[in-house]
Design an enzyme around this catalytic site. Structure first.
Site, short mmCIF file in Angstrom:
data_model
loop_
_atom_site.label_atom_id
_atom_site.label_comp_id
_atom_site.label_asym_id
_atom_site.label_seq_id
_atom_site.Cartn_x
_atom_site.Cartn_y
_atom_site.Cartn_z
N ASP A 14 -8.27 1.00 -14.81
CA ASP A 14 -9.15 1.75 -13.89
C ASP A 14 -10.59 1.26 -13.94
O ASP A 14 -11.20 1.00 -12.92
CB ASP A 14 -9.17 3.25 -14.26
N ARG A 93 -17.06 13.57 -25.24
CA ARG A 93 -17.62 13.37 -23.90
C ARG A 93 -19.13 13.60 -23.82
O ARG A 93 -19.84 12.77 -23.24
CB ARG A 93 -16.88 14.23 -22.85
N ASP A 122 -12.32 16.01 -18.21
CA ASP A 122 -13.33 15.03 -18.63
C ASP A 122 -14.39 14.77 -17.58
O ASP A 122 -15.57 14.59 -17.90
CB ASP A 122 -12.65 13.73 -19.06
N SER A 174 -1.02 8.39 -20.74
CA SER A 174 -2.47 8.27 -20.69
C SER A 174 -3.01 8.72 -22.04
O SER A 174 -2.69 9.81 -22.52
CB SER A 174 -3.02 9.14 -19.56
N1 ARG Z 1 -6.48 17.63 -22.32
C1 ARG Z 1 -7.43 17.07 -23.21
C2 ARG Z 1 -8.82 17.56 -22.88
O1 ARG Z 1 -9.04 18.03 -21.81
C3 ARG Z 1 -7.38 15.57 -23.29
C4 ARG Z 1 -7.79 14.86 -22.05
C5 ARG Z 1 -7.74 13.37 -22.14
N2 ARG Z 1 -6.41 12.98 -22.38
C6 ARG Z 1 -5.87 11.81 -22.06
N3 ARG Z 1 -4.67 11.62 -22.41
N4 ARG Z 1 -6.51 10.91 -21.40
O2 ARG Z 1 -9.70 17.49 -23.70
#
Ligand code: ARG
Length: 396
Positions: A14, A93, A122, A174
């Site tokens: 991406d 983040r 995110d 992912s």
């Molecule tokens: N659900 C988790 C959160 O919102 C992880 C998100 C990222 N997960 C990922 N597999 N890219 O913090």
């Protein structure tokens, strides 16, 4: 010379396609990589970013800041989202956002970009954090904007534009990794009834493969933060990395949950946080020794709120800052050592001691030396139950 944009770059499909797409939109792309302990091959990714057309690639080592200013705050708060998620991704983040904003200021960029979808948490965390830190920066969320609808279309775009990638049409999951834990979603996991196969997990052994004999670890805390592992003083980052390996080998730290996302959907997610779960359990055990009942129970409510703040992307807010002050006040007494037994997926507290302990053997004991004046209990019980005396009937 175009206008500069700082892109949160992971080295994956991406964001690699993102470099090209943003360049075509007229931006000079600065690929920004935050090292939060994900053990990426940053040198390779740096070269890949430059070959894809980035004008500059930055690797920012944020590991210590991540641990000291984010992970340990959450640990002191006992933050746990919906009973299973120690917030590894969510905590990273706001720090990555801060790193991006700093880079944007240093480079004279007018915008920042991220590769999050429009359905996840995110994007919210990045955009709320970036906006709080610098409201003048534009934010380009290209995955939400571009015309590439499937992974295959992205791969075709990459081929057409000579973007160096290793991607395959089908990516099983992912994944987001940092030193506090890993988050794994999508692919087969989208069926909440599907049992993840062993290969999904990366940081922990399954109960079957886990070490046969128990491993004991001793964790010493000072003001709510772990400072020694098995008697050896260590900085936070090294302590977490070491413990992660030991606990992961013992099968500690997996969770499999369906969680409520901020954007209103439920999603199935697999997490591993071997050091996280061990430290969470040890920290709570120490708190139970040194905090009085009222403070302890009140703090449990704060823990819930704190986890929501982190999950909902509200790190840079007055509430989080105020709660941290309260939590730090409570942690003044959280000093001492906890002994943990790690064995085949079980993480048990087997001992705790503290110079600030409120445990009084002479009050708790049922043996000789009891100082608890049991004659006072009669009056206590009568007065405690006073409002309810005679209030209930046997016939209902
Ligand atoms: N659900 C988790 C959160 O919102 C992880 C998100 C990222 N997960 C990922 N597999 N890219 O913090």
């Amino acid at each position: 010379m175009g206008k500069k944009i700082v892109l949160a770059y992971s080295g994956g499909l991406d964001t690699s396609v993102g470099i090209k797409w943003l360049t075509k939109k007229g931006y000079d792309v600065i690929a920004y990589m935050a090292d939060v302990g994900q053990e990426s091959d940053f040198e390779t990714y740096k070269q890949r970013a430059l070959r894809t057309g980035a004008v500059k690639a930055i690797v920012d080592d944020l590991k210590d800041e991540f641990v000291e200013d984010f992970v340990f705050k959450a640990l002191k708060a006992d933050a746990l989202y919906e009973g299973g998620y120690l917030l590894a991704t969510a905590l990273s983040r706001p720090l990555i956002a801060k790193g991006m904003v700093k880079a944007a200021v240093e480079e004279g960029a007018v915008a920042v970009a991220h590769g999050c979808t429009g359905k996840g948490n995110d994007q919210v965390r990045f955009e709320v954090s970036i906006g709080a830190l610098d409201s003048k920066l534009d934010i380009v969320a290209f995955v939400r904007e571009w015309e590439l609808k499937t992974r295959q279309e992205e791969i075709d775009y990459a081929k057409k534009n000579n973007i160096p990638i290793e991607a395959t049409a089908k990516k099983p999951y992912s994944i987001d990794l940092n030193l506090w834990g890993i988050s794994i979603e999508s692919g087969k996991l989208e069926d909440p009834y599907f049992e993840p196969e062993g290969g999904v997990y990366q940081l922990t052994k399954g109960v079957d493969e886990a070490k046969k004999t128990p491993t004991y670890v001793e964790i010493e805390f000072k003001n709510g933060v772990p400072v020694k592992l098995d008697g050896k003083a260590m900085d936070g980052t090294s302590l977490i990395l070491k413990l992660s390996k030991v606990a992961g080998d013992a099968g500690i730290g997996r969770s499999d949950m369906v969680e409520n996302r901020l954007v209103g959907i439920k999603s199935r997610e697999i997490y591993e946080a071997p050091a996280g779960w061990t430290l969470y359990a040890a920290h709570k055990a120490l708190e139970s020794l040194v905090l009085d009942r009222e403070l302890s129970h009140f703090k449990e409510m704060i823990a819930l709120k704190y986890s929501e703040i982190v999950y909902y992307g509200l790190w840079y807010t007055p509430l989080r800052e105020a709660l941290d002050k309260f939590i730090d006040e409570t942690q003044k007494a959280v000093n001492g050592t906890v002994r943990m037994k790690l064995h085949k997926g079980n993480c048990s507290v087997v001992g705790r001691k503290s110079p600030d302990s409120l445990y009084k053997k002479e009050l708790a004991t049922y043996e000789k030396g009891d100082k608890f004046d049991q004659s006072l209990a009669k009056g206590f019980n009568r007065i405690w139950g006073l409002p309810y005396r005679g209030s209930q009937s046997l016939e209902k």
